[in-house]
Design an enzyme around this catalytic site. Structure first.
Site, PDB file in Angstrom:
ATOM      1  N   TYR A 138      44.499 114.123   6.509  1.00 25.43           N
ATOM      2  CA  TYR A 138      44.100 115.115   7.518  1.00 25.43           C
ATOM      3  C   TYR A 138      43.649 116.424   6.875  1.00 25.43           C
ATOM      4  CZ  TYR A 138      45.489 112.972  11.966  1.00 25.43           C
ATOM      5  OH  TYR A 138      45.566 112.206  13.091  1.00 25.43           O
ATOM      6  N   LYS A 189      51.646 102.212   2.614  1.00 24.59           N
ATOM      7  CA  LYS A 189      50.724 101.125   2.271  1.00 24.59           C
ATOM      8  C   LYS A 189      50.755 101.015   0.748  1.00 24.59           C
ATOM      9  CE  LYS A 189      47.630  98.006   3.362  1.00 24.59           C
ATOM     10  NZ  LYS A 189      47.968  96.758   4.094  1.00 24.59           N
ATOM     11  N   ASP A 245      50.282 109.142  13.165  1.00 23.51           N
ATOM     12  CA  ASP A 245      49.410 109.366  14.318  1.00 23.51           C
ATOM     13  C   ASP A 245      49.206 108.046  15.060  1.00 23.51           C
ATOM     14  OD1 ASP A 245      47.496 110.656  16.010  1.00 23.51           O
ATOM     15  OD2 ASP A 245      45.905 109.724  14.821  1.00 23.51           O
ATOM     16  N   ASP A 249      51.217 106.547  18.797  1.00 21.38           N
ATOM     17  CA  ASP A 249      50.516 106.123  20.025  1.00 21.38           C
ATOM     18  C   ASP A 249      50.951 104.715  20.408  1.00 21.38           C
ATOM     19  OD1 ASP A 249      48.968 108.464  20.261  1.00 21.38           O
ATOM     20  OD2 ASP A 249      47.185 107.317  20.826  1.00 21.38           O
TER      21      ASP A 249
HETATM   22  C1  IPM Z   1      48.036 113.834  17.937  1.00 20.24           C
HETATM   23  C2  IPM Z   1      46.539 113.919  18.151  1.00 20.24           C
HETATM   24  C3  IPM Z   1      45.962 114.866  17.116  1.00 20.24           C
HETATM   25  C4  IPM Z   1      46.240 114.272  15.757  1.00 20.24           C
HETATM   26  C5  IPM Z   1      44.472 115.186  17.296  1.00 20.24           C
HETATM   27  C6  IPM Z   1      44.185 115.739  18.666  1.00 20.24           C
HETATM   28  C7  IPM Z   1      43.985 116.128  16.233  1.00 20.24           C
HETATM   29  O1  IPM Z   1      45.986 112.643  18.100  1.00 20.24           O
HETATM   30  O2  IPM Z   1      48.711 114.884  18.060  1.00 20.24           O
HETATM   31  O3  IPM Z   1      48.538 112.750  17.676  1.00 20.24           O
HETATM   32  O4  IPM Z   1      45.494 113.409  15.288  1.00 20.24           O
HETATM   33  O5  IPM Z   1      47.230 114.676  15.143  1.00 20.24           O
HETATM   34 MG    MG Z   2      47.422 111.080  17.988  1.00 24.15          MG
END
Ligand code: IPM
Ligand code: MG
Length: 354
Positions: A138, A189, A245, A249
């Protein structure tokens, strides 16, 4: 206790309004807080041409904690990268040194039917993902575009972790595992990436200090599979920014709705930014449809982690459980036989339950 309130875009203002009502309800009961709002994300761009205007950053720096809604929307998609709302969130994480992102995935028993997985796979689920938030691909340099030796254009990023960055996040992983099920799974990984080989080595080294915690290592592709195969196998997962990340999700969907999940992003001293895991959902913005519970639960995390007020956090969490058991549901978690309500009615119900 001063809280900066950065509602952001899309459904952000609606859901943050409900969370601040909950905090104000506690304030009238003796919780001493002061709330101050500032524009952020697309709203920051609209007001000051910057997704993290200097005045907003200053407020966030001065405050004890930050409560965020969500940022982004189609209106801002065509802007150059530095003005994009997502840059606001990445910059505030970096500027405030919020390296430890805690993302719990907890299934409320009332919502077991809302998960896409079978009840016997997810019931009782209680996972905590500890995601590193200010390093990795990132932020790694160099990054950009260039022409290669054949004259072809290429894009590139750099995955990179310094030892101190790995140490401090893995420490957070162990410390939180100690307070929970004493199992820590470090995800990497290592079979492919140098960064991951180093990560695994450092994590193993720190593990020697924590004989009470069972440390395991898992490749990220396998972790993605195990999360849907046997998610209850996990207690605490610690991982880098990019893998965290994606896995967070995925984990969120186990619980039925991403609309239920809060998060905390902490610095070394416990100052934090608290926000729902979900995004700004422009498709339902302004229609009183969004689920405010993730933001309300984020305000509970705020009271727990920054202010050490476990009893107030617990009151909010208990109130949320109560409204769910009474059958209140926003559209994202609605099932036949429950009571469909809008964003503000859900807030009413939580305030009443408090
Ligand atoms: C999260 C989001 C962010 C990230 C984006 C909006 C930059 O997906 O907080 O998980 O990738 O960290
Ligand atoms: Mg995210």
């Amino acid at each position: 206790m001063k809280i900066a309130v950065l509602a952001g875009d899309g459904i952000g203002p609606e859901i943050v309004a409900q969370a601040t009502r909950v905090l104000q309800a506690l304030a009238s009961d003796g919780l001493k807080i002061e709330l101050e709002a500032a524009p952020f994300g697309g709203a920051g761009y609209d007001a000051h041409g910057d997704p993290l205007p200097p005045s907003t950053l200053r407020l966030a720096q001065q405050a004890d904690a930050v409560l965020c809604g969500a940022v982004g929307g189609p209106k801002y998609d065509a802007l150059p990268r530095p003005q994009r709302p997502e840059q606001g969130i990445l910059r505030i994480r970096r500027e405030l040194g919020l390296f430890a992102n805690l993302r719990p995935a907890v299934l409320f028993p009332e919502l077991v039917g809302a998960s896409t997985l079978k009840p016997e796979v997810v019931s009782g689920l209680d996972i905590l993902i500890v995601r590193e938030l200010t390093g990795d691909i990132y932020f790694g340099e160099p990054r950009g575009r260039r022409s290669n030796a054949r004259g072809e254009r290429e894009g590139y990023d750099t995955m990179l972790y310094a030892e101190s960055e790995i140490r401090r996040i893995v420490e957070v992983g162990f410390q939180t595992a100690l307070k929970r099920g004493r199992k820590l799974c470090s995800v990497d990984k290592e079979n492919v990436l140098e960064t991951s080989r180093f990560w695994r080595e450092v994590a193993g080294d720190i593990g020697k200090k924590y004989p009470q915690v069972e440390l395991t290592h898992m490749y990220v592709d396998n972790a993605a599979m195990q999360l849907v195969r046997n998610p209850r196998h996990f207690d605490v997962i610690v991982t880098g920014n990019m893998f965290g990340d994606i896995l967070s999700d995925e984990a969120s969907m186990l619980t039925g709705s991403i609309g239920m999940l809060p998060s905390a992003s902490l610095d070394a001293r416990g100052k934090g930014l608290y926000e729902p895991v979900h995004g700004s959902a422009p498709d339902i913005a302004g229609r009183n449809l969004a689920n405010p519970l993730a933001t309300i639960l984020s305000s509970a995390m705020l009271l727990r982690y920054t202010f050490n007020r476990d009893e107030w956090a617990y009151r909010i969490e208990t109130a949320v459980k109560k409204v769910l058991s009474e059958g209140y549901r926003t559209a994202d978690i609605f099932e036949p036989g429950t009571r469909k309500v809008g964003t503000s009615e859900m807030g009413d119900a939580v305030v009443a339950a408090l």
